[in-house]
Scaffold this motif. Structure first.
Motif, short mmCIF file in Angstrom:
data_model
loop_
_atom_site.label_atom_id
_atom_site.label_comp_id
_atom_site.label_asym_id
_atom_site.label_seq_id
_atom_site.Cartn_x
_atom_site.Cartn_y
_atom_site.Cartn_z
N THR A 1 0.82 -1.22 0.00
CA THR A 1 0.00 0.00 0.00
C THR A 1 0.86 1.27 0.00
O THR A 1 0.38 2.34 -0.40
N THR A 2 2.09 1.15 0.44
CA THR A 2 2.97 2.34 0.50
C THR A 2 3.64 2.64 -0.84
O THR A 2 4.27 3.68 -1.00
N LYS B 1 4.28 3.79 -4.63
CA LYS B 1 3.77 4.92 -5.39
C LYS B 1 3.53 4.54 -6.85
O LYS B 1 4.40 3.93 -7.49
N LEU C 1 11.37 10.63 -2.61
CA LEU C 1 10.02 11.20 -2.51
C LEU C 1 10.14 12.62 -1.98
O LEU C 1 10.67 12.85 -0.89
N GLY D 1 7.75 15.65 -1.02
CA GLY D 1 6.33 15.89 -0.84
C GLY D 1 5.60 14.59 -1.07
O GLY D 1 5.80 13.61 -0.35
N ASN D 2 4.81 14.54 -2.13
CA ASN D 2 4.12 13.29 -2.48
C ASN D 2 4.49 12.84 -3.89
O ASN D 2 3.79 12.05 -4.50
N THR D 3 5.65 13.38 -4.38
CA THR D 3 6.04 13.13 -5.77
C THR D 3 7.41 12.46 -5.83
O THR D 3 8.34 12.88 -5.14
N LEU D 4 7.52 11.44 -6.65
CA LEU D 4 8.82 10.81 -6.88
C LEU D 4 9.65 11.71 -7.79
O LEU D 4 9.16 12.21 -8.80
N THR D 5 10.89 11.90 -7.40
CA THR D 5 11.78 12.75 -8.20
C THR D 5 13.19 12.21 -8.11
O THR D 5 13.45 11.24 -7.41
#
Length: 201
Positions: free
Chosen positions: A21-22, A24, A46, A48-52
Motif C-alpha cells: 500500500t505504501t 507509489k 520522494l 512531498g508526495n512526488t517521486l523525483t
C-alpha cells in the motif's frame, strides 16, 4: 501500471508483483525518466508526495537528508583521505604512461639493453681501449663506426634522462601538493592538471 517501492527501492509491475500500500504509482513516462536518471547515478526519492530524482550522489559516503547530499565529519575525513590515495595512484599511473610514450617505438629487448649500452659508451669515452662487446656488435651489424654509435648512445641517454627528470620532478610536485591539500577543491584542481599533463621535450 508501474509502482515504486520506497522501502525496497525497486519498481514493481501490477499483475506481476504484490504491490504494498505504501508503493507509489508511476506512469510509463515517469518510469522511463526515473530509470534513466538512476542509470546515470541519481537516486529516486520522494519529495512531498512526488517521486523525483536527486543530483548524482557525490560518493558512497554521502547520505540524502531529504533536501541534499550531506556527509558526516567522520565520513568526510575518510572520504578525503581515500580521494588523496586515489589521486596519488592516478599520478603514478600517468607517470608510467608518459614514460611508456617515450619508449613506444622500441622493442622491450632493446629497452632492456639501454643501461648496458650507456655503460659501455661511458666506459669507451673514458678509455678508448675499453672493451665494448655489445656496442661493437651493434655497430658492426648496422654498418656504422663504433665512435659514431657511442656518441649517439650518449646523446640519447642524456635526452632520456632530461625528459624523465622533468617527469619525475613533476610527479613529485603533484604528490607533494596532494599530500598537503586541505580541501576537495584543491584535489580537483590537481586532478585537472594531471589529466592535462604532457611531456616537455
Amino acid at each position: 501500471m508501474y509502482f515504486y517501492d520506497l522501502q525496497k527501492k525497486a519498481f514493481l509491475v501490477e499483475g506481476l508483483h504484490q504491490i504494498p500500500t505504501t508503493a507509489k504509482a508511476v506512469t510509463e513516462k515517469e518510469f522511463n525518466l526515473l530509470i534513466d536518471g538512476r542509470n546515470k547515478g541519481r537516486e529516486i526519492v520522494l519529495m512531498g508526495n512526488t517521486l523525483t530524482l536527486t543530483s548524482p550522489r557525490p560518493s558512497q559516503a554521502h547520505e540524502w537528508n531529504g533536501r541534499e547530499w550531506v556527509i558526516s565529519q567522520d565520513k568526510q575525513a575518510e572520504f578525503f583521505n581515500q580521494k588523496k590515495e586515489a589521486l596519488i595512484r592516478r599520478i603514478a599511473n600517468k607517470t608510467d604512461r608518459l614514460k611508456d610514450s617515450i619508449l613506444v617505438a622500441y622493442p622491450q629487448a632493446e629497452i632492456d639493453s639501454f643501461y648496458r649500452q650507456e655503460k659501455e659508451a661511458l666506459t669507451k669515452k673514458a678509455n678508448p681501449n675499453a672493451e665494448t662487446p655489445m656496442l661493437s656488435s651493434i655497430a658492426l651489424s648496422r654498418g656504422v663506426s663504433l665512435d659514431n654509435l657511442v656518441d649517439k648512445v650518449l646523446a640519447k641517454a642524456e635526452l632520456f634522462a632530461s625528459i624523465m627528470g622533468n617527469v619525475i620532478g613533476q610527479r613529485q610536485k603533484f604528490e607533494d601538493r596532494t599530500l598537503s591539500a586541505e580541501t576537495l577543491e584543491q584535489l580537483t584542481d590537481i586532478e585537472i592538471e594531471v589529466d592535462k599533463w604532457q611531456l616537455s621535450i
